[in-house]
Design a protein around this motif. Structure first.
Motif, PDB file in Angstrom:
ATOM      1  N   THR A   6       0.847  -1.188   0.000  1.00  0.00           N
ATOM      2  CA  THR A   6       0.000   0.000   0.000  1.00  0.00           C
ATOM      3  C   THR A   6       0.886   1.242   0.000  1.00  0.00           C
ATOM      4  O   THR A   6       2.092   1.157   0.230  1.00  0.00           O
ATOM      5  CB  THR A   6      -0.921   0.034   1.242  1.00  0.00           C
ATOM      6  N   THR A   7       0.264   2.395  -0.253  1.00  0.00           N
ATOM      7  CA  THR A   7       0.969   3.667  -0.178  1.00  0.00           C
ATOM      8  C   THR A   7       0.015   4.749   0.308  1.00  0.00           C
ATOM      9  O   THR A   7      -1.198   4.526   0.425  1.00  0.00           O
ATOM     10  CB  THR A   7       1.580   4.077  -1.534  1.00  0.00           C
ATOM     11  N   GLN A  50      -5.370  -2.053  -2.747  1.00  0.00           N
ATOM     12  CA  GLN A  50      -3.951  -2.294  -2.531  1.00  0.00           C
ATOM     13  C   GLN A  50      -3.222  -2.189  -3.864  1.00  0.00           C
ATOM     14  O   GLN A  50      -3.734  -2.629  -4.895  1.00  0.00           O
ATOM     15  CB  GLN A  50      -3.744  -3.681  -1.926  1.00  0.00           C
ATOM     16  N   ASP A  98       4.581 -10.014   3.973  1.00  0.00           N
ATOM     17  CA  ASP A  98       4.218  -9.071   5.012  1.00  0.00           C
ATOM     18  C   ASP A  98       3.523  -7.881   4.355  1.00  0.00           C
ATOM     19  O   ASP A  98       3.539  -7.739   3.135  1.00  0.00           O
ATOM     20  CB  ASP A  98       5.484  -8.600   5.735  1.00  0.00           C
ATOM     21  N   HIS A  99       2.954  -7.009   5.171  1.00  0.00           N
ATOM     22  CA  HIS A  99       2.375  -5.767   4.657  1.00  0.00           C
ATOM     23  C   HIS A  99       3.498  -4.754   4.512  1.00  0.00           C
ATOM     24  O   HIS A  99       4.156  -4.403   5.487  1.00  0.00           O
ATOM     25  CB  HIS A  99       1.320  -5.241   5.629  1.00  0.00           C
ATOM     26  N   TYR A 100       3.722  -4.293   3.297  1.00  0.00           N
ATOM     27  CA  TYR A 100       4.677  -3.230   3.021  1.00  0.00           C
ATOM     28  C   TYR A 100       3.879  -1.976   2.699  1.00  0.00           C
ATOM     29  O   TYR A 100       2.969  -2.003   1.876  1.00  0.00           O
ATOM     30  CB  TYR A 100       5.585  -3.587   1.848  1.00  0.00           C
ATOM     31  N   HIS A 101       4.235  -0.889   3.368  1.00  0.00           N
ATOM     32  CA  HIS A 101       3.571   0.395   3.156  1.00  0.00           C
ATOM     33  C   HIS A 101       4.669   1.401   2.836  1.00  0.00           C
ATOM     34  O   HIS A 101       5.584   1.592   3.641  1.00  0.00           O
ATOM     35  CB  HIS A 101       2.802   0.802   4.412  1.00  0.00           C
ATOM     36  N   TYR A 114       9.545   6.260   3.710  1.00  0.00           N
ATOM     37  CA  TYR A 114       9.986   5.325   4.748  1.00  0.00           C
ATOM     38  C   TYR A 114       9.139   4.073   4.632  1.00  0.00           C
ATOM     39  O   TYR A 114       8.157   4.058   3.905  1.00  0.00           O
ATOM     40  CB  TYR A 114       9.863   5.956   6.145  1.00  0.00           C
ATOM     41  N   ARG A 115       9.523   3.022   5.355  1.00  0.00           N
ATOM     42  CA  ARG A 115       8.661   1.848   5.408  1.00  0.00           C
ATOM     43  C   ARG A 115       7.678   2.062   6.541  1.00  0.00           C
ATOM     44  O   ARG A 115       8.024   2.096   7.706  1.00  0.00           O
ATOM     45  CB  ARG A 115       9.438   0.563   5.635  1.00  0.00           C
ATOM     46  N   GLY A 116       6.435   2.238   6.182  1.00  0.00           N
ATOM     47  CA  GLY A 116       5.397   2.488   7.161  1.00  0.00           C
ATOM     48  C   GLY A 116       4.718   1.206   7.595  1.00  0.00           C
ATOM     49  O   GLY A 116       5.187   0.098   7.328  1.00  0.00           O
ATOM     50  N   SER A 117       3.598   1.375   8.245  1.00  0.00           N
ATOM     51  CA  SER A 117       2.850   0.206   8.733  1.00  0.00           C
ATOM     52  C   SER A 117       1.390   0.320   8.344  1.00  0.00           C
ATOM     53  O   SER A 117       0.932   1.333   7.903  1.00  0.00           O
ATOM     54  CB  SER A 117       2.980   0.109  10.246  1.00  0.00           C
TER      55      SER A 117
END
Length: 117
Positions: A6-7, A50, A98-101, A114-117
């Motif tokens: 997601t973004t 997504q 995993d979930h990558y944001h 950045y890599r968020g959550s």
């Protein structure tokens, strides 16, 4: 948990979500790239779905392309020629299911991620 991507795009100059920005996702392999998705941010600065859903998720190297220049033109940011920021590519790897944001914080003269959550 199956992986997905997601973004979220925020306009840090105005303090608002960046509605209407086109985002393109590419998979990077063997020195080339393959387009996987093309979406536009909604009123919350997110995509309606997504970018890379669980059913299509594969670990590997990717690139998100944020079309910031066209978005700034469309939202009335004072024009300059050429724009300091136009298309912003962010290359990153996803090594786990995993979930990558991957959010983008943007202003006319700078951005961060950045890599968020």
């Amino acid at each position: 948990m199956p992986g997905y991507l997601t973004t979220h795009v925020l306009d840090t100059a105005r303090g608002t979500p960046a509605q209407g920005m086109e985002i393109v996702l590419y998979r990077l392999e063997n020195g080339g790239r393959t387009e996987l998705a093309r979406l536009v941010t909604n009123a919350d600065g997110r995509t309606d779905s997504q970018i890379l859903p669980e059913a299509d998720f594969t670990t590997g190297s990717y690139e998100l392309e944020f079309h910031a220049g066209a978005w700034m033109d469309a939202t009335g940011v004072a024009p300059e020629s050429p724009r300091f920021l136009d298309v912003i590519p962010i290359r990153f790897g996803m090594s786990q299911d995993d979930h990558y944001h991957v959010p983008l914080l943007i202003s006319p003269f700078g951005y961060s991620t950045y890599r968020g959550s």
